[in-house]
Design an enzyme around this catalytic site. Structure first.
Site, PDB file in Angstrom:
ATOM      1  N   GLU A 187       0.863  -1.180   0.000  1.00 35.63           N
ATOM      2  CA  GLU A 187       0.000   0.000   0.000  1.00 35.63           C
ATOM      3  C   GLU A 187       0.900   1.231   0.000  1.00 35.63           C
ATOM      4  O   GLU A 187       1.828   1.333   0.811  1.00 35.63           O
ATOM      5  CB  GLU A 187      -0.903   0.024   1.245  1.00 35.63           C
ATOM      6  CG  GLU A 187      -1.758   1.308   1.286  1.00 35.63           C
ATOM      7  CD  GLU A 187      -2.726   1.391   2.482  1.00 35.63           C
ATOM      8  OE1 GLU A 187      -2.780   0.426   3.268  1.00 35.63           O
ATOM      9  OE2 GLU A 187      -3.395   2.425   2.607  1.00 35.63           O
ATOM     10  N   ASN A 245      -4.681   5.073  -1.901  1.00 33.75           N
ATOM     11  CA  ASN A 245      -5.843   5.587  -1.166  1.00 33.75           C
ATOM     12  C   ASN A 245      -6.484   6.749  -1.901  1.00 33.75           C
ATOM     13  O   ASN A 245      -5.801   7.631  -2.406  1.00 33.75           O
ATOM     14  CB  ASN A 245      -5.406   6.057   0.218  1.00 33.75           C
ATOM     15  CG  ASN A 245      -4.957   4.891   1.064  1.00 33.75           C
ATOM     16  OD1 ASN A 245      -5.772   4.134   1.563  1.00 33.75           O
ATOM     17  ND2 ASN A 245      -3.650   4.720   1.180  1.00 33.75           N
ATOM     18  N   GLU A 277      -8.249   2.140  -2.654  1.00 34.01           N
ATOM     19  CA  GLU A 277      -8.855   1.989  -1.329  1.00 34.01           C
ATOM     20  C   GLU A 277      -9.700   3.212  -1.004  1.00 34.01           C
ATOM     21  O   GLU A 277      -9.242   4.343  -1.116  1.00 34.01           O
ATOM     22  CB  GLU A 277      -7.774   1.824  -0.256  1.00 34.01           C
ATOM     23  CG  GLU A 277      -6.946   0.583  -0.441  1.00 34.01           C
ATOM     24  CD  GLU A 277      -6.054   0.294   0.762  1.00 34.01           C
ATOM     25  OE1 GLU A 277      -6.083   1.052   1.750  1.00 34.01           O
ATOM     26  OE2 GLU A 277      -5.320  -0.706   0.700  1.00 34.01           O
ATOM     27  N   ASP A 307     -11.899   0.407   2.815  1.00 32.91           N
ATOM     28  CA  ASP A 307     -10.837   0.595   3.804  1.00 32.91           C
ATOM     29  C   ASP A 307     -11.438   0.811   5.191  1.00 32.91           C
ATOM     30  O   ASP A 307     -12.573   1.270   5.307  1.00 32.91           O
ATOM     31  CB  ASP A 307     -10.036   1.839   3.391  1.00 32.91           C
ATOM     32  CG  ASP A 307      -8.607   1.788   3.875  1.00 32.91           C
ATOM     33  OD1 ASP A 307      -8.261   0.851   4.591  1.00 32.91           O
ATOM     34  OD2 ASP A 307      -7.841   2.714   3.519  1.00 32.91           O
ATOM     35  N   GLU A 364      -5.502  -5.272   8.813  1.00 29.13           N
ATOM     36  CA  GLU A 364      -4.515  -4.230   9.097  1.00 29.13           C
ATOM     37  C   GLU A 364      -4.190  -4.259  10.577  1.00 29.13           C
ATOM     38  O   GLU A 364      -5.049  -4.575  11.397  1.00 29.13           O
ATOM     39  CB  GLU A 364      -5.105  -2.856   8.763  1.00 29.13           C
ATOM     40  CG  GLU A 364      -4.928  -2.469   7.321  1.00 29.13           C
ATOM     41  CD  GLU A 364      -5.211  -0.993   7.112  1.00 29.13           C
ATOM     42  OE1 GLU A 364      -4.284  -0.274   6.752  1.00 29.13           O
ATOM     43  OE2 GLU A 364      -6.367  -0.579   7.308  1.00 29.13           O
TER      44      GLU A 364
END
Ligand SMILES: [Mg+2]
Length: 417
Positions: A187, A245, A277, A307, A364
Site C-alpha cells: 500500500e 488511497n 482503497e 478501507d 490491518e
C-alpha cells in the site's frame, strides 16, 4: 533517540522529556508496584494519590504530564475524577489501570475521550512493565505531535511548495499472504520529511490538504510516483499489487480518475494490478455518485477496496451494491482481538461476510505472532501490519523481503498447513 537497556532488559528511551506522573490508587501495595515499574523505566518524578480527591488536588496544584488512574476508589471514583479533570485546564495524558472487566474499562476509555481528555489506553492488573512502556511510548509521540500543532510547524505555504517540488513521497507497506507468507502487494502511503521541520504526521498534512482544496493534487502526486514504481516492479518480474488511497472528497472527481488511468497507460501498468482503497464513511452521502465512480473504476479493471471496515456505518446493502473486490478490516479490531470478545466477534463476522460476498479479506494492524496465528486460522487472506512489515521507502523493499523470508522460515508460521 538513544536506547539503553535497564536491569530488567527492557528497552528504555533515556531522553524522554521529564515527566511528572500522578498515580491515583487507593491500594498501597498496588501503588508500590506501579511506582517500582515506573522507576525501572526511568520515571522518577511520581506523586501518590490515595483517592480521587487527592489526585484532583495534585492535578490542580501541579503541572501533571500523566495520570495513571484506578477506577474503584472510595469517595470520588476514577470516572468522577476524569469528569472533574475535563472541566479544568488539565493537559496531561491518562492511563486507566483496573482489574475490572475489559468491556467496562472500554466504556470508561470512550467516556474519557468524549470528555476531551487525552486517553492513552488501559493497563490490566496485575500491571505489566511492557504494557506501561508501550503506552508511555505512545504518550511520547503524542507530546511531539502536540508540540508540532502548537507551533503550527506546517503552513499552507509549506504544503504548496512540497506539492510543487514533489517532496511528499509514497512509502510502501508490504502485504503478505496468511496462507504461505507470499509477498502479494504494497500500500502506498504518503510521507513527508520537511528539510528543516522534520517528519510531518500524515494526519496533519492530509487534513490540511483536504481543508484547502489540495487533496486531489496530493493524491495525483502519490499516484504518479507509485505507478512508476509499479512499472519497475513489473519490469523486474515482481508481480505485486499496488494499493492507493482515494480521499472521500476525491471520489466524484473524474479528472483525477482520468489521470490515474493515463499514468497506467503511460507506464504500461495493468489496472488489474492496482487497487483503489476508499474509506467506509465515503458511502454515507450520495450513493448514486459513489456508485458511478466505483463502477467506472471496476470497468477499467482496477480493484476496489473498502478501507477501515467496521469504523464507518456501511450497510450490508451498500456493501453488496458497490462492486468491491476487497474488504480491509480496521486495525482497531485486529490489534487486540485476542483480548477482547467484541473485537473478535466483529473480526469473525467481517471475515465471514467477505467470504460470502467473494471479497479478499485484509487485516490491518497485525502486530504480533499470536494475532497472526488467529487471523490465519480464521481464514483471513492478507496480512498488513508491523508483524510482517512497516511502511518503508521503495529502496528498502528488497532488503525487507529477504529478511521476511527468513522470518517465515525461522518462525515456522505455516506448520498448520
Ligand atoms: Mg488505506
Amino acid at each position: 533517540m538513544t536506547a539503553i537497556i535497564s536491569k530488567q532488559g527492557l528497552r528504555v528511551m533515556n531522553n524522554y522529556p521529564k515527566q511528572r506522573i500522578v498515580i491515583a490508587e487507593d491500594n498501597v501495595f498496588q501503588r508500590g508496584i506501579l511506582r517500582n515499574q515506573l522507576a525501572n523505566l526511568g520515571y522518577m518524578d511520581v506523586l501518590d494519590a490515595a483517592s480521587g480527591i487527592e489526585a484532583l488536588t495534585l492535578c490542580h496544584q501541579n503541572k501533571i504530564d500523566l495520570l495513571i488512574c484506578d477506577l474503584r476508589m472510595p469517595g470520588m471514583d476514577g470516572m468522577a475524577l476524569l469528569r472533574h479533570l475535563s472541566t479544568m485546564p488539565f493537559r496531561g495524558s491518562v492511563i486507566i489501570c483496573s482489574a475490572l472487566e475489559q468491556p467496562v474499562i472500554d466504556s470508561v476509555l470512550l467516556m474519557g475521550q468524549a470528555f476531551g481528555l487525552q486517553i492513552l489506553g488501559s493497563i490490566r492488573k496485575p500491571v505489566s512493565a511492557t504494557r506501561i512502556q508501550a503506552l508511555l511510548t505512545k504518550q511520547h509521540y503524542y507530546s511531539i505531535q502536540v508540540k508540532n500543532c502548537n507551533n503550527s510547524i506546517v503552513t499552507l505555504d509549506d504544503l504548496c511548495q512540497a506539492l510543487d517540488k514533489g517532496t511528499i513521497k509514497p512509502w510502501y507497506q508490504p502485504k503478505v499472504s496468511f496462507k504461505n507468507g507470499e509477498f502479494l502487494g504494497t500500500e502506498a502511503l504518503a510521507r513527508w520529511f520537511h528539510p528543516e521541520k522534520g517528519f510531518v504526521p500524515p494526519s496533519e498534512f492530509i487534513s490540511l490538504a483536504e481543508q484547502n482544496g489540495l487533496i486531489d493534487k496530493l493524491t495525483d502526486s502519490i499516484f504518479s510516483q507509485s505507478i512508476q514504481k509499479a512499472h519497475l516492479w513489473a519490469k523486474s518480474g515482481l508481480s505485486i499489487n499496488l494499493s492507493i488511497n482515494l480521499s472521500a472528497q476525491s471520489l466524484p472527481n473524474t479528472h483525477l480518475f482520468d489521470s490515474l488511468l493515463e499514468y497506467c497507460r503511460q507506464w504500461g501498468v495493468n489496472p488489474k494490478m492496482v487497487t483503489i482503497e476508499i474509506t467506509e464513511g465515503t458511502f454515507i452521502g450520495d450513493i448514486g455518485r459513489a456508485l458511478e465512480s466505483a463502477t467506472r473504476m471496476r470497468m477499467n479493471g482496477f480493484g476496489l477496496s473498502i478501507d477501515d471496515f467496521g469504523t464507518g456505518f456501511a450497510s450490508i446493502q451498500q456493501l453488496t451494491t458497490l462492486p468491491f473486490t476487497e474488504l480491509k478490516l480496521d486495525r482497531s479490531f485486529i490489534s487486540r482481538c485476542y483480548e477482547d470478545k467484541s473485537s473478535m466477534a466483529i473480526v469473525q463476522y467481517s471475515l465471514n461476510l467477505a467470504k460470502q460476498l467473494g471479497l479478499k479479506s485484509v487485516a490491518e494492524g497485525v502486530e504480533d505472532e499470536k494475532t497472526w496465528q488467529i487471523l490465519a486460522t480464521l481464514g483471513c487472506d492478507i496480512c498488513q501490519g508491523f508483524f510482517s512489515a512497516r511502511p518503508m521507502p521503495e529502496n528498502e523493499l528488497s532488503n525487507w523481503y529477504r529478511k521476511w523470508r527468513h522470518q517465515v522460515y525461522d518462525m515456522k508460521l505455516f506448520e498448520h498447513l
